[in-house]
Write a protein that holds these residues in place. Structure first.
Motif, PDB file in Angstrom:
ATOM      1  N   HIS A  25       0.669  -1.265  -0.199  1.00  0.00           N
ATOM      2  CA  HIS A  25      -0.129   0.014   0.071  1.00  0.00           C
ATOM      3  C   HIS A  25       0.776   1.358  -0.157  1.00  0.00           C
ATOM      4  O   HIS A  25       0.561   2.147  -0.582  1.00  0.00           O
ATOM      5  CB  HIS A  25      -1.072   0.042   1.061  1.00  0.00           C
ATOM      6  N   MET A  26       1.993   1.221   0.873  1.00  0.00           N
ATOM      7  CA  MET A  26       2.802   2.532   1.071  1.00  0.00           C
ATOM      8  C   MET A  26       3.669   2.536  -0.638  1.00  0.00           C
ATOM      9  O   MET A  26       3.408   3.856  -0.832  1.00  0.00           O
ATOM     10  CB  MET A  26       3.821   2.095   1.969  1.00  0.00           C
ATOM     11  N   ILE A  27       4.108   1.755  -1.213  1.00  0.00           N
ATOM     12  CA  ILE A  27       4.962   2.114  -2.236  1.00  0.00           C
ATOM     13  C   ILE A  27       3.830   2.256  -3.395  1.00  0.00           C
ATOM     14  O   ILE A  27       4.235   3.012  -4.500  1.00  0.00           O
ATOM     15  CB  ILE A  27       5.887   1.035  -2.500  1.00  0.00           C
ATOM     16  N   GLU A  28       2.584   1.504  -3.333  1.00  0.00           N
ATOM     17  CA  GLU A  28       1.463   2.079  -4.290  1.00  0.00           C
ATOM     18  C   GLU A  28       1.352   3.745  -4.217  1.00  0.00           C
ATOM     19  O   GLU A  28       1.272   4.194  -5.181  1.00  0.00           O
ATOM     20  CB  GLU A  28       0.175   1.412  -4.001  1.00  0.00           C
ATOM     21  N   LEU A  29       1.283   4.363  -3.206  1.00  0.00           N
ATOM     22  CA  LEU A  29       1.176   5.630  -2.949  1.00  0.00           C
ATOM     23  C   LEU A  29       2.186   6.399  -3.406  1.00  0.00           C
ATOM     24  O   LEU A  29       2.424   7.370  -3.880  1.00  0.00           O
ATOM     25  CB  LEU A  29       0.597   5.963  -1.572  1.00  0.00           C
ATOM     26  N   LYS A  30       3.559   6.137  -2.768  1.00  0.00           N
ATOM     27  CA  LYS A  30       4.712   6.632  -2.710  1.00  0.00           C
ATOM     28  C   LYS A  30       5.288   6.596  -4.362  1.00  0.00           C
ATOM     29  O   LYS A  30       5.750   7.669  -4.783  1.00  0.00           O
ATOM     30  CB  LYS A  30       5.714   6.180  -1.979  1.00  0.00           C
ATOM     31  N   THR A  31       4.957   5.636  -4.974  1.00  0.00           N
ATOM     32  CA  THR A  31       5.739   5.447  -6.204  1.00  0.00           C
ATOM     33  C   THR A  31       4.522   5.344  -7.469  1.00  0.00           C
ATOM     34  O   THR A  31       4.542   5.877  -8.330  1.00  0.00           O
ATOM     35  CB  THR A  31       6.617   4.224  -6.535  1.00  0.00           C
ATOM     36  N   SER A  32       3.626   4.271  -7.113  1.00  0.00           N
ATOM     37  CA  SER A  32       3.019   4.226  -8.454  1.00  0.00           C
ATOM     38  C   SER A  32       1.876   5.074  -8.763  1.00  0.00           C
ATOM     39  O   SER A  32       1.476   5.323  -9.727  1.00  0.00           O
ATOM     40  CB  SER A  32       2.088   2.789  -7.935  1.00  0.00           C
ATOM     41  N   VAL A  33       1.316   5.786  -7.592  1.00  0.00           N
ATOM     42  CA  VAL A  33       0.379   6.935  -7.900  1.00  0.00           C
ATOM     43  C   VAL A  33       0.777   7.869  -8.891  1.00  0.00           C
ATOM     44  O   VAL A  33      -0.084   8.321  -9.444  1.00  0.00           O
ATOM     45  CB  VAL A  33      -0.074   7.360  -6.715  1.00  0.00           C
ATOM     46  N   LEU A  34       2.097   8.137  -8.856  1.00  0.00           N
ATOM     47  CA  LEU A  34       2.640   9.282  -9.572  1.00  0.00           C
ATOM     48  C   LEU A  34       2.621   8.856 -11.007  1.00  0.00           C
ATOM     49  O   LEU A  34       2.298   9.531 -12.044  1.00  0.00           O
ATOM     50  CB  LEU A  34       3.940   9.754  -9.105  1.00  0.00           C
ATOM     51  N   LEU A  35       3.020   7.577 -11.310  1.00  0.00           N
ATOM     52  CA  LEU A  35       2.967   6.896 -12.587  1.00  0.00           C
ATOM     53  C   LEU A  35       1.506   6.899 -13.003  1.00  0.00           C
ATOM     54  O   LEU A  35       1.406   7.196 -14.199  1.00  0.00           O
ATOM     55  CB  LEU A  35       3.804   5.628 -12.643  1.00  0.00           C
ATOM     56  N   ALA A  36       0.702   6.488 -12.239  1.00  0.00           N
ATOM     57  CA  ALA A  36      -0.886   6.391 -12.563  1.00  0.00           C
ATOM     58  C   ALA A  36      -1.288   7.674 -12.955  1.00  0.00           C
ATOM     59  O   ALA A  36      -1.844   7.836 -14.013  1.00  0.00           O
ATOM     60  CB  ALA A  36      -1.673   5.649 -11.496  1.00  0.00           C
ATOM     61  N   GLY A  37      -1.064   8.658 -12.156  1.00  0.00           N
ATOM     62  CA  GLY A  37      -1.335  10.053 -12.551  1.00  0.00           C
ATOM     63  C   GLY A  37      -0.963  10.454 -13.873  1.00  0.00           C
ATOM     64  O   GLY A  37      -1.663  11.225 -14.705  1.00  0.00           O
ATOM     65  N   SER A  38       0.339  10.298 -14.034  1.00  0.00           N
ATOM     66  CA  SER A  38       0.998  10.705 -15.329  1.00  0.00           C
ATOM     67  C   SER A  38       0.357  10.153 -16.448  1.00  0.00           C
ATOM     68  O   SER A  38      -0.146  10.684 -17.317  1.00  0.00           O
ATOM     69  CB  SER A  38       2.603  10.531 -15.361  1.00  0.00           C
ATOM     70  N   ALA A  39       0.284   8.654 -16.605  1.00  0.00           N
ATOM     71  CA  ALA A  39      -0.593   7.944 -17.415  1.00  0.00           C
ATOM     72  C   ALA A  39      -1.963   8.576 -17.763  1.00  0.00           C
ATOM     73  O   ALA A  39      -2.464   8.766 -18.796  1.00  0.00           O
ATOM     74  CB  ALA A  39      -0.432   6.515 -17.172  1.00  0.00           C
ATOM     75  N   VAL A  40      -2.775   8.632 -16.556  1.00  0.00           N
ATOM     76  CA  VAL A  40      -4.095   9.309 -16.878  1.00  0.00           C
ATOM     77  C   VAL A  40      -4.064  10.585 -17.224  1.00  0.00           C
ATOM     78  O   VAL A  40      -5.086  10.955 -18.228  1.00  0.00           O
ATOM     79  CB  VAL A  40      -4.775   9.104 -15.432  1.00  0.00           C
TER      80      VAL A  40
END
Lengths: 323, 323
Positions: free
Chosen positions: B163-178
């Motif tokens: 959950h932590m790395i999803e927030l800290k790393t993945s979410v920024l990649l996801a926001g970028s793609a979206v």
């Protein structure tokens, strides 16, 4: 129409019910603490009052009003770290209460929360409002940087000082007024006048703050002379430096760190120099000048006087605190 | 159509010519320094590649691509203060080079600069893009908070860690793609799939980062075992803790701070435990699983395969670095 007191309460209520996520607690608790800390809500009042000149639909400005207040409180969180300030509005600062890392990260989250509130303005106004907010926010950072630069800079001119407080204080008031005007549907010429109004009001306000530190009413609870003891380059100090003899300048430069003097003696020594050159009078003149310019901008607005009156009255009550 | 290498250069050039004010110097110099520091430009690449699936007009996504990169670099400025990190990409961190206050304030200005770039997207997309950016930015702060919380938390579960790395790393990649997808005019269902793609890719990427710290190729220049010596709770450490005997757990808990062991011995001791429970294999499995899920999302997109190919190839090249 709401009275200014009612408007203040509307803002307080809106801020109180603004929903921040609860988890992780260490991230969000400082934000709520900081926003519950009170203050005059000067900036959101300006948003609402400027909007109210041009529109009955002031409710739609509430989210932007909250945004500027949240942004302002974010700057306090980070300023308190940079200034090593333990106290804020009579309570421990977030920095003192939760530590530096919490103050950094909660401050960051708070800035984002400000943008989140801002994103709620009606879509047709968003591009203009966002642009205004961004320029304002960046200039506030520039002002803080100049303020820190001045600490290590030997000579600061009055012009440099006024430029710094325009960035650090006025620009946020100006941005608030302009955003309110945009949301009220005001023409650009009106936005510009309100900007000038708030810039001058901010300068008068900041100079008055400088003045009250040396010549305020001690009964108001704030001990006098804090700026003097810190050796801070205030308008009074800079004005005195530009008028004083070499001998008096040495007092201004060194008295505050003279280990042989008590705090009271330091303050007396510096204020004696201030009095010799009528620094109080010069500062009061500058405050009046700026405040009159602010009011003149209000009078030049293309709006019925009764619509402008709440903002006018608010400005007067703000500056009236010293009388 | 641009190759991915050309696209990378387009982003580099755009970032290099992005205009930041020059004064005050101490505020803006760290921003330029930080942005010139290189890196994979992973996030802006995702913006551009996601946009390119749905539109030929990728130029209009450049400003948002720059915004996510500037935001990412802002988080590094502040993270380096919080983590006391002197080095970043082989150079002194802003924190080490200019000091804490500069890193705080320049970081703040940098976040505002990110919003300033974001505000340049075509007006019809702004409300959606801004909202996506805000949610993403706030979650990144949440991730950093959880990461800091974990340092003092005795037990961290694999679920909490993911959950932590999803927030800290993945979410920024996801926001970028979206954001890229929005700017390309993609339907919401497509945005959701790209979000899932980037979340899984980010998890795979972060787990690989954890893995490489213990099992990477030392010839790549980064010394191995840094996480072990810091006692960091990585995926490897947490997985090992959940499988190990009580005796082995003690090694995981205490070896890194045992004053009788050399750095090499500490690393060997911990890796011996990892090997006993095939932590490397378990981590590789998890990476493969996440990466396959990411690619499956790409395959499910409602777009011609040749339009998706650049993003697919980029993801493969990103994960291929360990082979």
């Amino acid at each position: 129409m709401q009275t200014n007191e009612e408007l203040f309460l509307t803002i307080e209520n809106y801020l109180a019910q603004t929903d921040f996520p609860g988890e992780p607690e260490l991230l969000y608790a400082p934000i709520c603490y900081s926003l519950a800390g009170g203050g005059k809500r000067l900036r959101p009042m300006l948003v609402m009052l400027a909007c109210g000149i041009y529109s009955e639909e002031t409710q739609q400005a509430l989210t932007a009003a909250a945004a500027v207040e949240v942004f302002h409180n974010f700057t306090l969180l980070h300023d308190d770290i940079m200034d090593n300030a333990d106290t804020r509005r009579g309570k421990p600062s977030v920095y003192a209460k939760w530590g530096q890392n919490a103050a950094i990260l909660s401050g960051d989250a708070m800035m984002i929360c400000a943008y989140r509130l801002l994103a709620e303005v009606p879509e047709q106004f968003l591009p203009k409002v966002l642009k205004t907010f961004n320029e304002m926010a960046l200039e506030v950072c520039e002002g803080q940087q100049y303020d820190m630069d001045f600490e290590t800079q030997q000579k600061v001119s009055v012009v440099e000082y006024m430029h710094m407080i325009e960035l650090k204080t006025s620009v946020l008031l100006a941005g608030s007024a302009v955003i309110g005007a945009i949301l009220g549907g005001a023409p650009e010429e009106e936005q510009r006048k309100l900007r000038r109004f708030a810039i001058e009001l901010g300068l008068a306000f900041q100079l008055q703050d400088d003045l009250l530190d040396s010549y305020g009413d001690e009964r108001l609870g704030k001990p006098l002379g804090g700026d003097i003891l810190e050796g801070k380059k205030t308008y009074l100090m800079i004005t005195a430096m530009s008028h004083a003899s070499e001998e008096d300048r040495d007092v201004l430069r060194y008295a505050y760190k003279d280990p042989h003097l008590s705090d009271e003696e330091k303050i007396s020594a510096v204020k004696a120099v201030y009095d010799r050159y009528d620094v109080r009078g010069l500062t009061e003149q500058q405050i009046s000048l700026r405040f009159e310019r602010a009011l003149a901008q209000l009078q030049s607005l293309d709006a019925a006087p009764e619509r402008v009156k709440p903002l006018h009255d608010f400005a007067v009550s703000l500056m009236g605190r010293m009388k």
